[in-house]
Write an enzyme that holds these catalytic residues in place. Structure first.
Site, PDB file in Angstrom:
ATOM      1  N   LYS A 265       0.851  -1.204   0.000  1.00 38.20           N
ATOM      2  CA  LYS A 265       0.000   0.000   0.000  1.00 38.20           C
ATOM      3  C   LYS A 265       0.877   1.241   0.000  1.00 38.20           C
ATOM      4  O   LYS A 265       2.013   1.203   0.490  1.00 38.20           O
ATOM      5  CB  LYS A 265      -0.880   0.008   1.263  1.00 38.20           C
ATOM      6  CG  LYS A 265      -2.004  -1.007   1.265  1.00 38.20           C
ATOM      7  CD  LYS A 265      -2.826  -0.882   2.541  1.00 38.20           C
ATOM      8  CE  LYS A 265      -3.919  -1.943   2.614  1.00 38.20           C
ATOM      9  NZ  LYS A 265      -4.965  -1.772   1.600  1.00 38.20           N
ATOM     10  N   ARG A 339     -10.262 -11.643   3.008  1.00 38.88           N
ATOM     11  CA  ARG A 339     -11.158 -12.718   2.550  1.00 38.88           C
ATOM     12  C   ARG A 339     -10.493 -14.090   2.673  1.00 38.88           C
ATOM     13  O   ARG A 339     -11.187 -15.099   2.832  1.00 38.88           O
ATOM     14  CB  ARG A 339     -11.606 -12.430   1.115  1.00 38.88           C
ATOM     15  CG  ARG A 339     -10.486 -12.296   0.126  1.00 38.88           C
ATOM     16  CD  ARG A 339     -10.897 -11.622  -1.178  1.00 38.88           C
ATOM     17  NE  ARG A 339     -11.025 -10.161  -1.058  1.00 38.88           N
ATOM     18  CZ  ARG A 339     -11.444  -9.356  -2.034  1.00 38.88           C
ATOM     19  NH1 ARG A 339     -11.772  -9.860  -3.208  1.00 38.88           N
ATOM     20  NH2 ARG A 339     -11.528  -8.062  -1.829  1.00 38.88           N
TER      21      ARG A 339
HETATM   22  N1  BES Z   1      -7.920  -3.714   4.838  1.00 37.79           N
HETATM   23  C1  BES Z   1      -8.164  -3.378   3.484  1.00 37.79           C
HETATM   24  C2  BES Z   1      -9.487  -2.655   3.269  1.00 37.79           C
HETATM   25  C3  BES Z   1      -9.613  -1.279   3.870  1.00 37.79           C
HETATM   26  C4  BES Z   1      -9.375  -0.151   3.105  1.00 37.79           C
HETATM   27  C5  BES Z   1     -10.047  -1.106   5.168  1.00 37.79           C
HETATM   28  C6  BES Z   1      -9.536   1.105   3.643  1.00 37.79           C
HETATM   29  C7  BES Z   1     -10.194   0.148   5.713  1.00 37.79           C
HETATM   30  C8  BES Z   1      -9.949   1.258   4.947  1.00 37.79           C
HETATM   31  C9  BES Z   1      -8.216  -4.656   2.621  1.00 37.79           C
HETATM   32  O1  BES Z   1      -7.409  -5.694   3.044  1.00 37.79           O
HETATM   33  C10 BES Z   1      -7.761  -4.301   1.251  1.00 37.79           C
HETATM   34  O2  BES Z   1      -6.628  -3.916   1.113  1.00 37.79           O
HETATM   35  N2  BES Z   1      -8.660  -4.410   0.269  1.00 37.79           N
HETATM   36  C11 BES Z   1      -8.353  -4.098  -1.080  1.00 37.79           C
HETATM   37  C12 BES Z   1      -8.958  -5.187  -1.949  1.00 37.79           C
HETATM   38  C13 BES Z   1      -8.551  -5.093  -3.386  1.00 37.79           C
HETATM   39  C14 BES Z   1      -7.093  -5.413  -3.541  1.00 37.79           C
HETATM   40  C15 BES Z   1      -9.401  -6.055  -4.173  1.00 37.79           C
HETATM   41  C16 BES Z   1      -8.966  -2.747  -1.410  1.00 37.79           C
HETATM   42  O3  BES Z   1     -10.084  -2.473  -0.954  1.00 37.79           O
HETATM   43  O4  BES Z   1      -8.311  -1.969  -2.090  1.00 37.79           O
HETATM   44 MN    MN Z   2      -5.417  -5.554   2.265  1.00 36.84          MN
END
Ligand code: BES
Ligand code: MN
Ligand code: ZN
Length: 494
Positions: A265, A339
């Protein structure tokens, strides 16, 4: 620990009353308190008080050390419990540095007293564990709250404040766990902290360590956790009352820190990913609250815990893992990790539920997608389901609890986007509708016969903006009260 009391007449030095509007005119709304209304209104008007929700004004007075006016907005014949909760909470937040206060807010029923007590308690929170040289300057929240009400001597009011104390205790646990920096909250330390508390509440604990997870075939939790020096865990809590009317499994996402793994990230905002274990914290606190209230509902709470890190041992994009039960997943994006750990835990939770006579429902709680925040903002969570009846019950519970949840669909046409050319499933699909795609991924691991809810709390779990109502900056505690309320509704059903 925070103490809540009842009284018929206000005597405390600090008195909280309501300030609202009739048309454009300010009006003080209180109960059981004698104050110099006319003089105070003159002062408030000349100060430019608005009476709007979340406005808090403190004035010195002859009769009290301090009178605190908390905004109620437009004055109605009935104030909703959530409005009272927020008004009481906002006042409590402005009383840091004081030990006690009396809340003399308008109400007509015990349900409203409960809301005032809850709001005042939930607003009385501070996270001070990591203050060093500034600790002395830190002002503590209220430790004693008195609710002024003519129902003070009723059994219902007494049990309402007892319940509010429990809600505050458990919400503070959720917030503390979320706010704790990830170096101090690893999968292992999350388990150890929980274990200590569980014995206090009479909740059974089982912890699977990394060796047990590898041996047991939990490829999701292992795969996500394998890049970290802090090995993963699966935490399992059980509350089984003698005469249970219903049995639910709660499953909470417990990523103690989400760097995104090899799909790293951006640095900007990554710090908020310490909150990626909010679902796990919520289900743990929910089972504790249900046990403390001795509700006749059996609960299994599951928290798959892992740290999603970057290293030479981290899962690579294109690696294939095997979820508990045998389904294979091609990990196209290691940042879609929640997930994967949930899939293991959901399958296991259903298996254990089946052995103990079948589940009436399975609920997962997760900070799962950024798409949730895009769709619903930072204060409304999403509910997805395979059973409209069950989600209807949950939405009723959430509404009573004062938590904002909104139903979202699981459109079948999006499912194909999760197909993998080499495994049973890929861990990402269409970007558009990403929250729903994540829900559809989880659905693959759910028995269609079992009522299931997926709660995406990505935005509401962690308040990055400003404090409001009873909600501080940082961990909020969202989902705990709705889960508790759902269990209470199930308890009162035949
Ligand atoms: N923990 C994050 C989701 C999240 C984002 C929680 C912002 C709280 C605030 C999750 O693990 C994630 O990174 N999801 C990705 C999924 C994508 C790669 C399909 C996302 O939402 O970008
Ligand atoms: Mn994530
Ligand atoms: Zn995550």
């Amino acid at each position: 620990m925070l103490k809540i009391k009842l009284t018929e007449r206000a005597d405390s030095e600090i008195l909280v009353v309501g300030l609202g509007l009739v048309g454009k005119k300010l009006q003080i709304e209180s109960t059981g308190a004698q104050i110099d209304t006319a003089a105070l209104l003159t002062t408030l008007t000349s100060m430019g008080a608005s009476g709007e929700v979340d406005e808090v004004i403190k004035l010195p007075s002859k009769s009290n050390k301090l009178i605190v006016f908390t905004g109620l907005g437009k004055i109605e014949s009935n104030f909703s419990p959530e409005l009272l909760r927020r008004a009481a909470g906002a006042a409590a937040r402005h009383l840091l540095g004081n030990d006690s206060a009396s809340f003399a807010l308008p109400h007509k029923s015990v349900a409203e007293i409960a809301a005032i007590a809850e709001g005042a308690a939930l607003g009385s929170y501070a996270f001070t564990e990591f203050r060093g040289s500034s600790k002395g300057a830190q002002k503590n929240p209220l430790s004693s709250i008195t609710v002024v009400t003519r129902f003070a001597n009723t059994a219902q009011a007494k049990s309402a404040i007892k319940r509010a104390e429990i809600i505050a205790e458990q919400t503070f646990l959720v917030r503390d766990l979320i706010n704790t920096p990830p170096s101090s909250l690893t999968p292992d330390s999350f388990c150890l902290r929980t274990k200590k508390l569980a014995s206090k509440y009479g909740v059974k604990v089982e912890i699977l360590n990394d060796a047990a997870l590898r041996k047991g075939g939990y490829g999701g939790i292992i795969g996500v956790g394998q890049g970290s020096a802090n090995p993963p865990r699966l935490l399992h809590l059980t509350y089984s009352p003698t005469k249970a009317k219903k049995r639910f499994a709660f499953v909470g996402k417990g990523i103690t820190f989400d760097t995104g793994g090899l799909a790293l990230k951006p640095a900007n905002g990554m710090e908020a990913m310490k909150a990626d274990m909010s679902g796990a914290a919520a289900v743990v606190a929910a089972i504790f609250a249900i046990a403390q209230l001795k509700l006749p509902v059996a609960i299994d709470a599951w928290a798959p815990l892992a740290e999603n890190m970057v290293s030479d041992t981290a899962t690579r994009p294109s690696d294939v893992i095997t979820i508990y039960g045998g389904k294979t997943v091609e990990v196209l994006n290691p940042d879609a990790e929640g997930r994967l750990v949930l899939a293991d835990a959901l399958v296991k939770a259903a298996e254990v539920g089946k052995k103990s006579g079948g589940l009436d429902g399975i609920i997962d709680v997760a900070t799962l997608t950024g798409a949730q925040v895009v769709a619903l903002g930072s204060r409304t969570s999403a509910v997805m389901t395979n059973d409209e009846n069950f989600s209807g019950q949950f939405l009723t519970a959430a509404n009573i609890a004062g938590e904002s949840f909104w139903p979202m669909p699981l459109p079948v046409e999006l499912r194909a986007s999760l197909d993998s050319p080499i495994a049973d499933l890929a861990n990402i699909g269409d970007r558009m509708g990403g929250m729903l795609v994540a829900g559809l991924f989880l659905k693959e691991f759910i028995d269609p016969q079992t009522p299931w809810l997926h709660l995406d709390i990505a935005g509401p779990a962690f308040n990055e903006k400003i404090a409001h109502g009873y909600t501080p900056v940082g961990g909020t505690g969202i989902a705990l009260r709705s889960l508790l309320c759902l269990a209470e509704l199930a308890s009162s059903q035949a």
